[in-house]
Design a protein around this motif. Structure first.
Motif, short mmCIF file in Angstrom:
data_model
loop_
_atom_site.label_atom_id
_atom_site.label_comp_id
_atom_site.label_asym_id
_atom_site.label_seq_id
_atom_site.Cartn_x
_atom_site.Cartn_y
_atom_site.Cartn_z
N GLN A 472 0.84 -1.18 0.00
CA GLN A 472 0.00 0.00 0.00
C GLN A 472 0.88 1.25 0.00
N PRO A 473 0.48 2.29 -0.73
CA PRO A 473 1.30 3.50 -0.81
C PRO A 473 1.56 4.11 0.57
N HIS A 474 2.79 4.55 0.77
CA HIS A 474 3.19 5.29 1.97
C HIS A 474 2.94 4.49 3.25
#
Length: 538
Positions: A472-474
């Motif tokens: 998942q992003p970030h």
């Protein structure tokens, strides 16, 4: 010859005539916001009604006036009044009255039911005061048996429904309507031809337009229904009370959101549903419910999520319903009229999904309930269609080069790999995400051996390189990809449902035909060894 196996995917791919999502049963609480605490009761009696003493005698005066108004209303409209026995199923008693009024092409109140029921009402307790002082009262809510009136009606927009009004202060209300009945009337007005299921649609001439109609039902239409009938029916509160800010608002008590999938070939539907039931009896487990409802469930000794999580199979005659319970709510599947699969998410407490209870949150709640229905069906599709094609199996089971880096193999049968697949299947973190920490917690129990941070990092890396999880992003959490879900279910299914039973197939509880077949094979092998003058295996 072995019977052909029917799967979810066999029927859903090319054998569906109609697929409709719609609100089904809608059950609301009506309450007066300004009469919910004792101080507000005193204010209502003194400032609004102008009484010098906030006395409970006023409650009886208002209730008596309301009961007389109901009697007068019934007599003026020649409306039947039915007194319910305690064991009566109210809808069965009142349905003939509604059907008779609908058959006449009329709208209005079909019958009035009267029942004695426990309700949360305000009760007054007199304080100890001096004999020369005016009496003083303390107000507290309590469950008391009081008279309730059920107005069973036929509405122009919603068809059959009812409004229940309690005759004692603060006069709680219940409202019941059906979304499918509303959709049928709107489809008729729009000129869309359709055939009915019991409480649903069997077919229609324009499925897209029908779905658009179902999507339109929301708080505005239901609020209009409530206002329309509160204006038409006798109520304990008057227009003066409404102007003074004492009127009912509505919250969601029970909301059913359905998805109905009608098959082209109803004769195969029962076999399909029986296969679905047999393959998904564990859908109520906390780990699976977590996927379907999109809510994290804690099962540890501390801060455990309250509620019951289980699968409940209900059989009535030849009809079977599978219920997966989550806290106050549930999702159920059953065969509708022998030709359609009905999936219903029944929300008895919107806060289970972190949605407010008031009616204007209905759209948000319906969106989440539809997502639950779809996740259940997607999970079942993957569960019965999890075969890995040869290239995909080779990519997972053998070392490969991905993104210029070596991706180690995930070999079937390796204890750590099987535990890893089991961990993914146990919690399938499509909603909550998979992290190094959560993977270690799962693997410690499944692998039966110490599992370090480094091992978890190594496994997450090879799962990601194989395309089985996506970061998942970030964040340092991962979600399962469709290939990852197939990998996890395929590995665990083959191991747990095929290899493990076959390896123990010569012992109960293996089916007798299978045990007999293995004994026959064993005897033939022993005979062959004897003829070859070799010792039999021990």
């Amino acid at each position: 010859m072995a019977a052909s196996v029917v799967t979810v995917n066999d029927f859903l791919d090319g054998h569906v005539g109609l697929d409709i999502e719609c609100l089904d049963r809608i059950y609301l609480n009506g309450y007066v916001p300004n009469l919910q605490v004792g101080g507000q009761v005193v204010t209502f009696l003194t400032r609004h009604l102008g009484k010098p003493i906030p006395s409970p005698a006023v409650f009886e005066q208002i209730g008596g006036r309301f009961r007389r108004a109901v009697t007068k209303f019934a007599a003026a409209g020649d409306i039947p009044v039915v007194r319910f026995d305690k064991d009566d199923r109210k809808i069965d008693v009142m349905r003939p009255y509604q059907d008779r009024l609908a058959a006449q092409g009329r709208c209005g109140v079909a019958a009035i039911g009267v029942a004695q029921e426990f309700q949360p009402v305000w009760t007054a307790y007199q304080r100890d005061t001096r004999a020369t002082d005016l009496p003083q009262f303390t107000f507290a809510k309590a469950q008391r048996r009081v008279t309730c009136y059920y107005f069973y009606l036929v509405d122009e927009q919603f068809g059959p429904g009812f409004v229940k009004i309690c005759s004692y202060f603060p006069y709680p209300i219940k409202v019941w309507v059906n979304g499918h009945e509303w959709a049928k009337r709107q489809a008729t007005k729009a000129g869309i031809g359709f055939a009915e299921l019991s409480n649903g649609f069997a077919s229609c001439t324009d499925p897209a337009a029908l779905q658009a109609i179902c999507d339109q039902l929301g708080p505005a239409q239901i609020q209009a229904f409530c206002h329309r009938w509160l204006d038409a029916l006798p109520t304990p509160l008057s227009e003066v009370d409404e102007v003074g800010g004492y009127w009912w608002e509505f919250s969601m008590r029970q909301i059913e959101t359905s998805r109905t999938i009608v098959f082209h070939a109803p004769r195969h539907a029962r076999a399909f549903f029986e296969a679905l039931v047999a393959d998904n009896l564990d859908v109520g487990r906390p780990d699976t419910v977590e996927i379907i409802f999109g809510r994290q469930i804690r099962t540890g000794p501390k801060r455990a999520t309250p509620g019951v999580f289980k699968t409940k199979v209900v059989t009535r005659g030849v009809d079977v319903t599978v219920n997966a319970l989550y806290r106050h709510s549930r999702i159920k599947q059953y065969l509708k009229d022998g030709r359609a699969l009905r999936i219903e998410t029944v929300i008895n407490s919107p806060t289970d999904l972190r949605v407010g209870r008031r009616l204007h949150h209905l759209d948000e709640l319906q969106g989440k309930a539809r997502a639950i229905n779809n996740r259940l069906l997607d999970t079942e599709r993957v569960g019965q269609g999890c075969v890995l094609a040869s290239p995909a199996f080779a990519r997972v089971a053998h070392p490969t080069i991905e993104e210029g880096r070596r991706a180690p193999a995930l070999r079937f049968g390796d204890p750590r790999v099987m535990a890893l697949a089991g961990a993914l299947t146990t919690c399938v973190h499509a909603v909550t995400g998979l992290s190094n920490r959560s993977l270690r917690a799962l693997m410690t129990g499944l692998h039966g051996a110490p599992y370090s941070i480094g091992q978890a990092s190594y496994d997450l890396r090879r799962l990601r390189l194989k395309g089985l999880i996506a970061r998942q992003p970030h964040s340092n959490t991962y979600t399962l990809t469709p290939d990852g879900l197939r990998f996890a279910i395929f590995y665990t299914k083959v191991h747990n449902r095929i290899l493990t039973p076959l390896l123990a197939a010569d012992q109960p509880p293996a089916p007798p035909p299978l045990r007999q077949a293995l004994r026959t094979i064993d005897q033939h092998l022993n005979d062959q060894l004897t003829r070859a003058r070799l010792p039999a295996a021990r």
